[in-house]
Design a protein around this motif. Structure first.
Motif: not given
Length: 395
Positions: A85-86, A91-96, A102-103, A159-165
């Motif tokens: 999703g990220l 953007g704001w507030p979807t990022y939040v 994720v947390g 965000f893309l690199a985080n998802t791939i890993l």
């Protein structure tokens, strides 16, 4: 080390490498790209950490009830959905909202990983946790190094690199963790008789973790207020990311060198934590007057030495304290306390930094670290009393 532990170490490395593309830059992204104040950034990171606290406690409980494989897989899937999703909505507030998910998901993963590491190699003692700690920080070094460079082009790539890993981490878990069998039956921190109850051990852990929270409140400033402070001093983003790269490299390279030193100067895990906290204090003394990159680099090196003492010791204490069948829960407590520090730290630091200045914040942090030494000093008093009483009765 057992083969199964190596699979856990590799999984931890991939997991943290992906996360480290983003977490050191969260405050900068919220502040500079989303146009929010440090206080607002602190609230966002607090929500992320609050979700992670819930995930930590749930993950530890799930480990005890359904096993490490299923609990780790659950956390990975939840996190991966949010990361996808990220990539498209940051953007704001979807990022939040997505950062909170994720947390929560990643919070489920960590206590299960540590509990499984302690269970597959119980005779290894603190060695299993040192290995996981080194893998975690190798991931920090790699992720932060590449993340700073990638972010200078576009945060979308982060965000893309985080998802791939995380997809790679999911595959590692599916093919490697399913058949890992764990053994239970830890001894407690004092090697005392089994008559000392779960309540007494849990109380001791909570007292110790009170100081652990305060250490994290101080430590997390390097990811939040100190990150912004370096930008105000015109230190480039790439140089700030380099600090975390050096942090990770020092831990990976220095671990074989510092372990014999720790074993020589710290005969117990308690002493190990106390020494590490003193070193933390020294790092913030340096930050008080730091204005150049070499000064911040010096402070980071000192901080890194301190964390090499403290961070592996706390889960090792929890593993020794945990009664049979409660290993996951105790690691969940440790991870939730660490996350609580990460939750409180950004808001606390952001408010103090906005209202006063970095020097005032550093002096307050030094005070918190000194108080944490007090809780570390007293956490095992009741355990000693009960052990002595048990020995007296047995005579």
């Amino acid at each position: 080390m057992p083969k199964s532990l190596w699979f856990l170490i590799i999984g931890m490395l991939v997991n943290v490498t992906g996360a480290s593309f983003l977490w050191p830059l969260n405050t900068i992204y919220i502040n500079e790209h989303l146009g929010k104040s440090l206080s607002v950034a602190g609230v966002v990171l607090m929500l992320n950490s609050a979700a992670s606290v819930v995930g930590n406690l749930l993950g530890g409980t799930l480990f005890d009830k359904i096993g490490g494989y299923k609990s780790i897989l659950s956390g990975i899937i939840i996190t991966l959905i949010a990361l996808v999703g990220l990539v498209f909505f940051h953007g704001w507030p979807t990022y939040v909202v997505l950062l909170v998910v994720v947390g929560f998901g990643s919070g489920i993963v960590f206590p299960s990983m540590y509990a499984m590491a302690g269970s597959v190699w119980p005779q290894g003692g603190r060695k299993a946790f040192n290995a996981m700690y080194v893998a975690q920080n190798a991931g920090v070094a790699i992720g932060a190094a590449v993340g700073g460079i990638v972010a200078s082009y576009s945060f979308t790539y982060i965000f893309l690199a985080n998802t791939i890993l995380y997809v790679i981490f999911l595959l590692i878990a599916i093919f490697s963790y399913r058949h890992i069998s764990v053994t239970v039956g830890q001894t407690n921190v004092l090697n005392e008789a089994g008559s000392i109850g779960h309540k007494t051990k849990l109380t001791a852990l909570l007292i110790l973790c009170t100081g652990y929270v305060l250490c994290w409140v101080a430590y997390v400033q390097w990811q939040t207020t100190i990150a912004t402070h370096t930008r105000e001093l015109n230190i480039p983003l790439s140089s700030y990311s380099l600090l975390w790269t050096i942090n990770g490299i020092l831990i990976v390279v220095g671990q074989p060198l510092i372990v014999p030193i720790i074993q020589k100067v710290a005969k117990t895990l308690k002493v190990q934590v106390l020494i590490g906290t003193v070193i933390f204090v020294a790092s913030f003394v340096i930050v008080v007057n730091a204005t150049t990159f070499p000064q911040f680099l010096t402070a980071m090196v000192v901080l890194t030495i301190g964390e090499m003492f403290v961070w592996p010791a706390i889960p090792a204490v929890a593993s020794h304290l945990a009664p049979s069948g409660k290993e996951g829960f105790y690691q969940g407590v440790v991870n939730s306390m660490a996350t609580a520090g990460k939750m409180i730290g950004p808001l606390f630091g952001g408010v103090i930094f906005d209202a006063f200045n970095m020097s005032t914040l550093c002096y307050l942090l030094i005070g918190l670290l000194l108080f944490s030494m007090c809780t570390t000093w007293i956490y095992d008093y009741k355990l000693k009393e009960k052990r002595q009483r048990s020995l007296t009765i047995s005579k």
